[in-house]
Design a protein around this motif. Structure first.
Motif, PDB file in Angstrom:
ATOM      1  N   THR A 117       0.714  -1.185   0.057  1.00 19.00           N
ATOM      2  CA  THR A 117       0.025  -0.066   0.060  1.00 19.00           C
ATOM      3  C   THR A 117       0.886   1.154  -0.017  1.00 19.00           C
ATOM      4  OG1 THR A 117      -0.176  -0.634   2.437  1.00 19.00           O
ATOM      5  CG2 THR A 117      -2.254  -0.882   0.984  1.00 19.00           C
ATOM      6  N   ARG A 187      -0.528  -5.808 -11.209  1.00 19.66           N
ATOM      7  CA  ARG A 187      -1.546  -5.216 -11.815  1.00 19.66           C
ATOM      8  C   ARG A 187      -1.706  -5.123 -13.289  1.00 19.66           C
ATOM      9  NH1 ARG A 187      -1.339  -0.235 -10.576  1.00 19.66           N
ATOM     10  NH2 ARG A 187      -1.169  -0.647  -8.174  1.00 19.66           N
ATOM     11  N   ARG A 195      -8.906  -5.638 -12.313  1.00 22.47           N
ATOM     12  CA  ARG A 195      -7.799  -4.904 -11.547  1.00 22.47           C
ATOM     13  C   ARG A 195      -8.274  -4.241 -10.303  1.00 22.47           C
ATOM     14  NH1 ARG A 195      -4.611  -2.695 -16.972  1.00 22.47           N
ATOM     15  NH2 ARG A 195      -3.935  -4.851 -17.674  1.00 22.47           N
ATOM     16  N   HIS A 196      -9.578  -3.964 -10.207  1.00 19.87           N
ATOM     17  CA  HIS A 196     -10.275  -3.218  -9.476  1.00 19.87           C
ATOM     18  C   HIS A 196     -11.074  -3.823  -8.308  1.00 19.87           C
ATOM     19  CE1 HIS A 196      -8.028   0.183 -11.057  1.00 19.87           C
ATOM     20  NE2 HIS A 196      -8.635  -0.380 -12.206  1.00 19.87           N
ATOM     21  N   ALA A 200      -6.722  -6.487  -3.793  1.00 18.10           N
ATOM     22  CA  ALA A 200      -5.998  -5.790  -4.798  1.00 18.10           C
ATOM     23  C   ALA A 200      -5.160  -7.147  -5.167  1.00 18.10           C
ATOM     24  CB  ALA A 200      -5.350  -5.070  -4.218  1.00 18.10           C
ATOM     25  N   THR A 203      -2.201  -8.748  -3.847  1.00 18.34           N
ATOM     26  CA  THR A 203      -2.272  -9.537  -2.445  1.00 18.34           C
ATOM     27  C   THR A 203      -1.658 -10.878  -2.358  1.00 18.34           C
ATOM     28  OG1 THR A 203      -4.139  -7.958  -2.071  1.00 18.34           O
ATOM     29  CG2 THR A 203      -3.903  -9.973  -0.429  1.00 18.34           C
TER      30      THR A 203
END
Ligand code: SAM
Length: 318
Positions: A117, A187, A195-196, A200, A203
């Protein structure tokens, strides 16, 4: 799963309790309260930074109470028998808790490289003082096939091959160094529509990488054996897992330890009459309550297994 852990360990006054993965110290404080001034708490963590935090918390929270003798060891729980030999007068444990995996305090610290993050180095070692390879070392040197296997087996990652190939291409140009570089790469390997999502994309990759960097499955297999060896007659080992691979290892080791040995004199390999030294303390693994799952999403995948050394078990010559 504090209540469930205390139920299975039922730490008695005067007992020797071990928290083999003390982390933030939440379980250990309660174990210490139950054992009281005549008891002994041994707290271990492979991460010296977490151990120090737990030590301070235990001392502060238990100040002015009937607290037990407390011993702190910045070692892995695989070393429990040696720790008891050297620091508990070779006494065996009445209760051992292993709460496997990573702690939220470790996840929240960008400098540790456990999460993506915020930007940080790709480290992910529990013990930063150890010479072992970091997550970046592994990603930049391991064969692509091996990285793909980690992603699949330790992360249940559906796009394992695509991600491993992208890592291979990327490191041929410049090595991966930071958590956000890796998260961006992962991603881009996901189809745009995925992707969203709620979780995430990176992870699973970060979980897989942490497990590989710390050899967590190998450690669990060796460590559970060591903890079984360290149990006193009547003593209980409770293990909380958050990953199916880890839970499978614990399940198999507990099953083997609580099954009568095969009879070496019987050519048909019938189970011998000898009683095993251990019995399961809970038949089916315990999961957390719906209320706890609501409060703490991490607890949703938790499984608690426990095994007891039978009171009359032999092998107690020490
Ligand atoms: C989920 S946390 C434990 C949380 C703790 N039960 C509490 O109440 O706060 C797991 C901890 O285990 C530690 N750990 C991981 N592998 C270890 C090992 N092999 N030996 C000892 N500690 C380990 C981690 O550093 C982390 O602090």
């Amino acid at each position: 799963m504090l209540r469930e852990v205390l139920d299975v360990l039922s730490p008695a006054a005067g007992s020797l309790q071990v928290d083999g993965t003390v982390g933030g110290g939440g379980h250990a404080v309660e174990l210490a309260r139950h054992t009281g001034s005549t008891g002994h708490l041994v707290a271990m963590d492979r991460d010296p930074e977490m151990l120090e935090r737990a030590r301070q918390r235990l001392i502060e929270e238990l100040e002015g109470t009937d607290r037990p003798k407390m011993t702190f060891a910045a070692q892995t729980y695989e070393e429990l028998p040696a720790v008891l030999r050297e620091q508990a007068e070779d006494r065996r444990a009445d209760g051992v808790l292993l709460d496997l995996g990573v702690n939220s305090l470790q996840l929240d610290d960008p400098g540790r490289g456990f999460s993506f993050t915020r930007e940080g180095p790709l480290d992910a070692r529990f013990d930063r003082t150890a010479p072992g390879p970091t997550a970046a070392d592994l990603l930049n040197t391991a064969p692509e096939k091996e990285i793909e296997r980690w992603l699949r087996e330790y992360g249940d990652e559906r796009h394992a091959r695509r991600i491993a190939r992208a890592i291979g291409r990327r490191r041929a140009e410049t090595p991966l160094r930071t958590t956000t570089e890796l998260a961006d790469l992962v991603r881009r390997c996901y189809p745009p529509a995925h992707r969203h999502g709620r979780t995430a994309p990176a992870t699973r990759t970060f979980q897989a990488l942490r497990i590989a960097t710390n050899d967590e499955l190998g450690t669990a297999a060796r460590g559970v054996r060591a903890c079984l060896e360290a149990l006193a007659p009547g003593g209980v080992l409770a293990v909380l897992t958050f990953h199916s691979g880890e839970d499978r290892i614990v399940k198999r080791l507990f099953r083997d330890a609580s099954t009568p040995p095969e009879d070496p004199d019987n050519p048909y390999s019938v189970r011998s009459e000898v009683e095993p030294d251990f019995e399961l303390a809970v038949r089916k693994p315990l999961a957390c309550s719906p209320a706890e799952a609501e409060r703490n999403p991490r607890a949703r995948s938790a499984r608690l297994r426990a095994i007891r050394r039978r009171k009359e078990a032999p092998g107690d010559e020490r």
